[in-house]
Design an enzyme around this catalytic site. Sequence first.
Site, PDB file in Angstrom:
ATOM      1  N   CYS A 344       2.392 -12.831 -20.466  1.00  0.00           N
ATOM      2  CA  CYS A 344       2.969 -12.483 -21.830  1.00  0.00           C
ATOM      3  C   CYS A 344       1.707 -12.652 -22.706  1.00  0.00           C
ATOM      4  CB  CYS A 344       4.324 -13.116 -22.220  1.00  0.00           C
ATOM      5  SG  CYS A 344       4.681 -14.433 -21.247  1.00  0.00           S
ATOM      6  N   ARG A 373       1.142 -20.681 -10.627  1.00  0.00           N
ATOM      7  CA  ARG A 373       1.899 -21.833 -11.382  1.00  0.00           C
ATOM      8  C   ARG A 373       1.826 -23.178 -10.204  1.00  0.00           C
ATOM      9  NH1 ARG A 373       7.430 -18.931 -13.479  1.00  0.00           N
ATOM     10  NH2 ARG A 373       6.286 -17.320 -14.779  1.00  0.00           N
ATOM     11  N   GLN A 391       4.514 -10.927 -10.406  1.00  0.00           N
ATOM     12  CA  GLN A 391       5.700 -10.247 -10.667  1.00  0.00           C
ATOM     13  C   GLN A 391       5.859  -8.789 -11.102  1.00  0.00           C
ATOM     14  OE1 GLN A 391       5.404 -13.002 -14.163  1.00  0.00           O
ATOM     15  NE2 GLN A 391       7.233 -13.888 -13.618  1.00  0.00           N
ATOM     16  N   ASP A 393       6.497  -7.405 -13.968  1.00  0.00           N
ATOM     17  CA  ASP A 393       6.605  -7.926 -15.220  1.00  0.00           C
ATOM     18  C   ASP A 393       6.370  -6.770 -16.533  1.00  0.00           C
ATOM     19  OD1 ASP A 393       7.020  -9.724 -17.096  1.00  0.00           O
ATOM     20  OD2 ASP A 393       5.023 -10.530 -17.152  1.00  0.00           O
ATOM     21  N   HIS A 395       6.786  -6.005 -20.589  1.00  0.00           N
ATOM     22  CA  HIS A 395       7.061  -6.616 -22.190  1.00  0.00           C
ATOM     23  C   HIS A 395       7.177  -5.364 -22.951  1.00  0.00           C
ATOM     24  CE1 HIS A 395       4.991  -9.961 -20.327  1.00  0.00           C
ATOM     25  NE2 HIS A 395       5.936 -10.948 -20.804  1.00  0.00           N
ATOM     26  N   LYS A 475      19.120 -14.361 -23.341  1.00  0.00           N
ATOM     27  CA  LYS A 475      18.552 -13.433 -22.290  1.00  0.00           C
ATOM     28  C   LYS A 475      19.683 -13.083 -21.392  1.00  0.00           C
ATOM     29  CE  LYS A 475      17.393 -17.718 -19.539  1.00  0.00           C
ATOM     30  NZ  LYS A 475      16.383 -18.564 -18.904  1.00  0.00           N
ATOM     31  N   HIS A 521      11.027  -9.857 -22.699  1.00  0.00           N
ATOM     32  CA  HIS A 521      10.293 -10.085 -21.270  1.00  0.00           C
ATOM     33  C   HIS A 521      11.344  -9.394 -20.518  1.00  0.00           C
ATOM     34  CE1 HIS A 521       7.849 -13.286 -23.004  1.00  0.00           C
ATOM     35  NE2 HIS A 521       8.882 -13.406 -23.980  1.00  0.00           N
TER      36      HIS A 521
END
Length: 648
Positions: A344, A373, A391, A393, A395, A475, A521
């Site tokens: 992000c 991570r 991911q 991912d 945004h 979320k 997200h």
Amino acid sequence: MGQITLTFPDGNQRAVEAGTTPAEIAASISNSLAKKAISAQVNGRHFDLQWPITEDASIAINTMKDDAPALELIRHDLAHIMARAVQALWPDVKVTIGPVIENGWYYDFDRAEPFTPEDLGQIEAKMKEIINARDPVRTEIWDRARAIKHYEDNDEPYKVELVGMIPEDQQIRMYWHGEWQDLCRGPHLQHTGQVPGDAFKLMKVAGAYWRGDSNRPMLQRIYGVGFRTRQELKDYLTFLEEAEKRDHRRLGREMDLFHLQEEAPGQIFWHPNGWKIYTTLQDYMRRQQERDGYVEVNTPQVVDRKLWEKSGHWDNYQENMFIVEVDEDHARQKAVNALKPMNCPCHVQIFNQGLKSYRDLPLRMAEFGSCNRYEPSGALHGIMRVRGFTQDDAHIFCTEDQIEAEAKKFIDFLAKIYADLGFENWRVKLSTRPEKRIGSDESWDRTEAALGSACRAAGYEYEINEGEGAFYGPKLEFVLRDAIGRDWQCGTLQVDPNLPERLDASYIGADGEKHRPIMLHRAVVGSFERFIGILIENYAGKLPFWLAPRQVVVASIVSDADAYVQEVVAALRAAGVRAEADIRNEKINYKVREHSLAKVPVILAIGQREVEERTVSVRRLGDTRTETAAFDGLLAHLAAEARAPDLA
RNA sequence: GCUGCUGUAGCUCAGUGGUAGAGCACUCCCUUGGUAAGGGAGAGGUCGACAGUUCAAUCCUGUCCAGCAGCACCA
């Protein structure tokens, strides 16, 4: 005492003395019901047979035929019986809590020496003794001081703490199973003999923190499973075996998909077969995103700590980050960087390049973002929980007014993908404001409502996950149910006004002024690594044809067929089918067995006959029948089957 | 990270204070066999790593690493 009116399930009513117990009611109906009774529903509440009824109520007597109460009581009584057995065997063991969980129960003990597997056998035997003794279960309400004194006198410090935690306005209830006493809110069975003595099993011992707090002492938790009948227990154990057979770590080895090794804990070595699944899935996702109006980007892996300080990760997430320091001798200046744990902040950097107009919103920015991570060692699990992952991912930069429409659009998007991947059974959870949070209550009201109405607009019910939202916003979580009934949280959509603020993202509104966008997200599969693990387990390795790494193996029966085998393989490959030849000097039985175990969906066997007739003998995975087909016709069919669902 | 358990051939696993074994897989030979293991021979191991005890350690002790189960974690 006055009279109260009880209403039975059939609508009949009866007036009784206030304080009458369900046991007395059952006895007044029939002797056999009195014996068979296990508990009651009183005004819908699960009631112990010994508890007095003090007001007008509806009442239904439960027996072992009533699934939910029966299982709850059996498991709850088993928890007590197990604790009693443990203290009978080792009197100095301290007891704590023992709740009912899915399929069984656990009880946490404090004992200096670890329990061994042999101890479990001994405990089980002692439990059976207690069950056979048919000891009565008895309950009383105590006052707080007496309960605390009792536990202090008996040197049960955990129980003293538990009594202290019970709110002032709540009763403190004691239960006895025979002579053994425990603090418990109940309800329980009438006597230990009501517990089926042959339908439970102690499963394992593991550490667990007292009251779930990693700063407090670690206790020993014994897990058990319990059912009504021996058969139900057997079925459950069979289910565990089935889950074990589907374990992606085992199938990953058997199907030669990937491996992990000591030198790179939590990171995956993808073998050709596994990587084919990965890229096939990723190509599919990329096509979906492009169709749905996303732009794809790519951002750096190693990023200066300054950005992480601004984004807040340095303060809040540092423990989970790989920190990279470059030695001064080798770097022009000493820099502290971190491998990105999330995409992000980098996406905001792209958003921040150049001025953005309200006309640019919503801006859907996607990345197959490789993240690292530093997950705690104990959290690692096969390819499901790893330290290096990618991911799907994205945004979505938008205004607050656009949240609902974007959320709805996303849910439709996700539903289509889950369906394509074979998951029809999934549900939505809406996580709402946590206690520790930022932002005004009014803005939480608005964003929670926006997510809720997006779900309804998309045609999905949702459950509320009270207080489970991120500190910056609510979320949605999307939970898949797999083929054997296990739940996996994969998709997510999080509303985030915080990061645009911290990283100073802005756009020019219709009014000519600067405004702050909101970020959503969102991910559908979550991480490819974990999702592929889920796919493997869901399908027990038998992936749908389009995802299978090797779709067809063409096996020769006699070596005279080799040339035709190669021709068939070439034709399949030209048509976009992942095919391999097996012309080894082995019998067809051997080849069929090997490729079946490797979960290849289609085996084409070719012998003398097929060569002469230009046919192939087709065998589908999981089917012992074979069928002879003209190759030309089959080729078109397999080529169609090999296409991803969105291209079919 | 915490508690407990585990680490021996590619895989599954035996085994011993005197430097190791099985089955499958692998290689070679024979076999050309019609839908879930044809036969024979061979090769393959720093017994997770490092220290210590011992005349001698894969085995005993300690530390570390990794894995498994659960807990905690999953801003």
